[in-house]
Design a protein around this motif. Structure first.
Motif, PDB file in Angstrom:
ATOM      1  N   UNK A  37      50.409  15.882 112.418  1.00 12.24           N
ATOM      2  CA  UNK A  37      48.805  14.811 112.069  1.00 12.24           C
ATOM      3  C   UNK A  37      49.787  15.280 110.598  1.00 12.24           C
ATOM      4  N   UNK A  38      49.672  14.218 109.225  1.00 10.26           N
ATOM      5  CA  UNK A  38      50.015  14.358 107.881  1.00 10.26           C
ATOM      6  C   UNK A  38      48.924  15.387 107.379  1.00 10.26           C
ATOM      7  N   UNK A  39      49.712  16.231 106.649  1.00 14.17           N
ATOM      8  CA  UNK A  39      47.797  17.056 105.959  1.00 14.17           C
ATOM      9  C   UNK A  39      47.471  16.895 104.794  1.00 14.17           C
ATOM     10  N   UNK A  40      48.931  16.216 104.245  1.00 14.16           N
ATOM     11  CA  UNK A  40      49.230  16.468 102.498  1.00 14.16           C
ATOM     12  C   UNK A  40      50.429  15.871 101.979  1.00 14.16           C
ATOM     13  N   UNK A  41      50.448  15.400 100.470  1.00 15.77           N
ATOM     14  CA  UNK A  41      51.717  15.048 100.275  1.00 15.77           C
ATOM     15  C   UNK A  41      51.713  15.522  98.513  1.00 15.77           C
ATOM     16  N   UNK A  42      53.025  15.505  97.981  1.00 12.28           N
ATOM     17  CA  UNK A  42      52.663  15.969  97.297  1.00 12.28           C
ATOM     18  C   UNK A  42      54.098  14.930  96.189  1.00 12.28           C
ATOM     19  N   UNK A  43      54.169  14.834  95.356  1.00  6.48           N
ATOM     20  CA  UNK A  43      55.104  14.550  94.894  1.00  6.48           C
ATOM     21  C   UNK A  43      55.992  15.879  94.068  1.00  6.48           C
ATOM     22  N   UNK A  44      57.429  15.502  93.979  1.00  8.82           N
ATOM     23  CA  UNK A  44      58.794  16.569  93.601  1.00  8.82           C
ATOM     24  C   UNK A  44      58.804  16.407  92.176  1.00  8.82           C
ATOM     25  N   UNK A  45      59.953  16.445  92.029  1.00  8.41           N
ATOM     26  CA  UNK A  45      60.400  16.243  90.131  1.00  8.41           C
ATOM     27  C   UNK A  45      61.096  14.456  90.689  1.00  8.41           C
ATOM     28  N   UNK A  46      61.358  14.124  88.664  1.00  3.66           N
ATOM     29  CA  UNK A  46      61.660  13.097  88.979  1.00  3.66           C
ATOM     30  C   UNK A  46      63.059  12.991  87.886  1.00  3.66           C
ATOM     31  N   UNK A  73      65.633  13.457 104.434  1.00  2.00           N
ATOM     32  CA  UNK A  73      64.893  14.055 104.801  1.00  2.00           C
ATOM     33  C   UNK A  73      64.698  14.666 105.721  1.00  2.00           C
ATOM     34  N   UNK A  74      64.340  16.143 106.049  1.00  2.00           N
ATOM     35  CA  UNK A  74      64.633  17.321 106.117  1.00  2.00           C
ATOM     36  C   UNK A  74      63.498  18.406 106.652  1.00  2.00           C
ATOM     37  N   UNK A  75      63.151  18.673 107.632  1.00  2.62           N
ATOM     38  CA  UNK A  75      62.056  20.388 107.578  1.00  2.62           C
ATOM     39  C   UNK A  75      62.293  21.250 107.009  1.00  2.62           C
ATOM     40  N   UNK A 127      59.942  14.007  97.227  1.00  7.41           N
ATOM     41  CA  UNK A 127      58.482  14.032  97.866  1.00  7.41           C
ATOM     42  C   UNK A 127      58.735  15.020  98.902  1.00  7.41           C
ATOM     43  N   UNK A 128      57.405  15.918  98.582  1.00  4.75           N
ATOM     44  CA  UNK A 128      56.912  17.015  99.899  1.00  4.75           C
ATOM     45  C   UNK A 128      55.811  16.498 100.628  1.00  4.75           C
ATOM     46  N   UNK A 129      55.531  16.686 102.619  1.00  2.00           N
ATOM     47  CA  UNK A 129      54.639  16.175 103.331  1.00  2.00           C
ATOM     48  C   UNK A 129      54.451  17.459 103.767  1.00  2.00           C
ATOM     49  N   UNK A 130      53.658  17.447 104.294  1.00  2.00           N
ATOM     50  CA  UNK A 130      52.670  18.854 104.911  1.00  2.00           C
ATOM     51  C   UNK A 130      52.378  17.965 106.636  1.00  2.00           C
ATOM     52  N   UNK A 131      53.042  18.909 107.042  1.00  2.00           N
ATOM     53  CA  UNK A 131      52.525  18.199 108.539  1.00  2.00           C
ATOM     54  C   UNK A 131      52.003  19.133 109.163  1.00  2.00           C
ATOM     55  N   UNK A 144      52.188  23.517 111.886  1.00  4.06           N
ATOM     56  CA  UNK A 144      52.195  23.589 110.403  1.00  4.06           C
ATOM     57  C   UNK A 144      53.843  23.660 109.637  1.00  4.06           C
ATOM     58  N   UNK A 145      54.452  22.698 108.578  1.00  2.65           N
ATOM     59  CA  UNK A 145      55.463  22.539 108.168  1.00  2.65           C
ATOM     60  C   UNK A 145      55.953  21.841 107.563  1.00  2.65           C
ATOM     61  N   UNK A 146      57.246  21.352 106.111  1.00  8.04           N
ATOM     62  CA  UNK A 146      56.788  20.718 104.901  1.00  8.04           C
ATOM     63  C   UNK A 146      58.544  20.104 105.082  1.00  8.04           C
ATOM     64  N   UNK A 147      58.309  18.529 104.938  1.00 15.27           N
ATOM     65  CA  UNK A 147      58.728  17.294 105.485  1.00 15.27           C
ATOM     66  C   UNK A 147      59.556  16.915 103.918  1.00 15.27           C
ATOM     67  N   UNK A 148      60.290  17.734 103.036  1.00 16.10           N
ATOM     68  CA  UNK A 148      60.848  16.757 101.946  1.00 16.10           C
ATOM     69  C   UNK A 148      62.286  15.746 102.228  1.00 16.10           C
ATOM     70  N   UNK A 149      61.480  14.551 101.236  1.00 14.61           N
ATOM     71  CA  UNK A 149      62.057  13.596 101.814  1.00 14.61           C
ATOM     72  C   UNK A 149      63.088  13.659  99.903  1.00 14.61           C
TER      73      UNK A 149
END
Length: 565
Positions: free
Chosen positions: A221-230, A287-289, A213-217, A262-267
């Motif tokens: 503020x959490x500004x968006x997120x999207x699912x990655x590979x499964x 979890x990392x930026x 999962x990648x989240x846009x911060x 602005x940054x992306x955090x990947x879970x």
């Protein structure tokens, strides 16, 4: 709130309330936490040497002591929130923080190993007691990345730590904060995201799966997120995730909200299903930026300054609750220009305005420090009304985000940039010239040549005039030139300035309004060739009057020849 109540709040996911007011108490290391045998602490002399990059004054450093302690309690809370759920002996957790001036920014969390047998329960008080002393010492004395590796033993946690080689990530905070919780808006956004992610997690019966999962911060503020590979091992009937993973997601992501920009955090999540359970069990493995792509070297220095300014603005707004209107009123033109460039480039907003103001965007956002000074000059000529408008809009962008601008405010910004673009090729009016002359003189003696401030004065003690090599009346012929740049400004004694004005008047009389950029450049060359010996130097009448008369006559001949050609 008592310490026990604080940690109970962590356990149930109320991380935003957990550390404020928690007291330090004595503890017995062996019951829950152990430092490595090689652990040593810096001397008292080392403690005094605070973070050199932030360079706080002695008074500021003392005033921030409470905030630095709050930062340590916050970091302890984040580590315990993860460690408290790990009961298996042999489990290994890694945390990486950036420490600067006592402010701690979480960069990554990783579960490096999962243990086997379940160990004895550990208590929050025992876990935090020993680590508190170590973390506070490091936060007081270090600037840089700190890595903590926690090893789960039978009845306690053991920690190793090291200083990690790393440049300062752009999201790191520069000032410690007493407010260790999270806003209700941030908590609600993260919880809503966690619930939506849980609905998408599933594992084939008796198998395992992985999901990203990648989240846009942006700031907090959490500004968006999207699912990655499964990826799933097996293809049987899928089992949905149990509800506990939503809490794990929330507790993992919330600490990353205490970053800037602005940054992306990947879970990275892993799930397993076993036995006859109707649900699958998921955990956060990492979890990392993410580190952004390197920016153009030309703007790196400007972005570095911008991040420092943004950190101060955000600190005043969030920590000290300073109203954004008051913040805007305190902005200098230099800070406004820095926020515009840093905000546009740092947030990627310049693309949206390139069609409206292509020249402004090109010069301002790609010219580095020179581009920032060019934009400041354009703001001087824009006039007070547009300056105040830009102050107000960009302080709102810095404190609440660009998405918080209303449709009317976005239209105001668009129209302002359009006016700036159109003005680049229009002759300056009297007010703009007066404002630019005043700014040029202030910059020349205050920023560019402070060593000349008391030297270049006439017999009455008045400062020498500051001359524009390319005169203000021809600024519209050079839209990408910073007319108030240091290279275009020269201090002149009145006799020299008068002679230079004489040759420009001769040029104006012949060329009128039809002067071309090339003719103006040749006039600048004539000026430098004949009068450069007196630029930024004291004029001695007894030594120079006769020479100045001859030089002026020669320069006038060159001007006549230029006009004839």
């Amino acid at each position: 709130m008592t310490r026990r109540a604080c940690w109970r709040a962590v356990a149930v996911g109320l991380a935003m309330l957990m550390v404020q007011g928690c007291a330090t108490t004595q503890h017995e290391n062996g019951r829950g936490f152990a430092l490595p045998a090689s652990a040593s602490f810096p001397s008292e002399a080392t403690l005094v040497s605070a973070n050199p990059s932030a360079s706080p004054s002695a008074d500021e450093w003392v005033e921030e002591a409470g905030a630095r302690r709050a930062e340590v309690e916050w970091a302890l809370g984040q580590m315990w929130a993860v460690a408290s759920g790990e009961g298996q002996v042999g489990s290994v957790l890694e945390f990486t923080f950036w420490a600067e001036r006592g402010a701690l920014t979480l960069l990554s969390v990783r579960r490096r190993a999962v243990g086997g047998e379940v160990g004895q329960p550990t208590k929050a008080e025992a876990f935090t007691g020993g680590l508190r002393e170590l973390l506070f010492t490091l936060a007081e004395t270090r600037t840089g990345a700190l890595g903590f590796t926690l090893h789960r033993e039978q009845s306690r946690w053991r920690v190793d730590y090291e200083a990690l080689p790393m440049d300062a990530p752009p999201e790191t905070r520069k000032l410690p904060a007493r407010r260790t919780g999270y806003s209700s808006r941030a908590l609600s956004a993260v919880q809503a995201m966690a619930k939506q992610v849980v609905r998408l997690l599933q594992v084939p019966a008796g198998a395992s799966a992985r999901m990203r999962v990648e989240l846009s911060l942006e700031d907090d503020r959490l500004t968006g997120w999207e699912m990655g590979p499964y990826h799933a091992a097996g293809g049987g009937t899928v089992r949905p995730a149990d509800a506990r993973v939503a809490e794990a997601l929330t507790l993992t992501l919330l600490p990353f909200m205490r970053g800037l920009g602005p940054r992306t955090v990947r879970l990275e999540l892993s799930g397993m299903h076993g036995g006859t359970s109707t649900t699958s069990h998921w955990r956060v493995e990492r979890a990392e930026t993410l580190r952004p792509e390197p920016v153009d070297e030309a703007v790196e220095d400007v972005l570095r300054e911008y991040r420092l300014l943004h950190a101060q603005i955000f600190h005043h707004y969030r920590e000290e609750m300073v109203d954004s209107v008051k913040l805007a009123g305190a902005f200098t033109l230099e800070q406004v220009a820095l926020c515009v460039i840093g905000g546009l480039v740092g947030k990627g907003l310049h693309v949206a305005f390139e069609a409206v103001a292509p020249s402004v965007m090109r010069v301002a956002t790609r010219g580095g420090a020179a581009g920032m000074r060019w934009l400041r000059t354009q703001l001087v000529r824009a006039g007070r009304a547009d300056q105040e408008l830009l102050r107000r809009l960009f302080v709102k962008v810095e404190t609440e985000g660009f998405e918080c601008l209303s449709a009317a405010e976005r239209n105001e910004l668009t129209q302002l940039l359009r006016r700036m673009e159109q003005s680049l090729t229009v002759k300056l009016d009297r007010d703009a010239k007066n404002a630019l002359r005043a700014k040029a003189k202030a910059d020349f003696y205050g920023a560019f040549h402070p060593e000349l401030e008391r030297v270049l004065r006439d017999v009455e003690g008045k400062q020498y005039d500051v001359h524009h090599l390319v005169p203000l009346e021809y600024a519209h012929l050079f839209p990408q030139l910073d007319i108030n740049a240091a290279a275009n400004l020269k201090a002149l004694g009145k006799p020299v300035h008068g002679s230079i004005n004489k040759i420009w008047n001769a040029f104006r009389k012949e060329a009128g309004d039809t002067a071309s950029p090339e003719q103006v450049r040749q006039m600048v060359d004539i000026t430098q060739r004949h009068f450069g010996r007196w630029f930024n130097k004291l004029y001695e009448p007894s030594q120079s009057d006769a020479l100045l008369e001859r030089v002026t006559a020669a320069a006038l001949e060159d001007v006549s020849a230029l006009v004839v050609r």
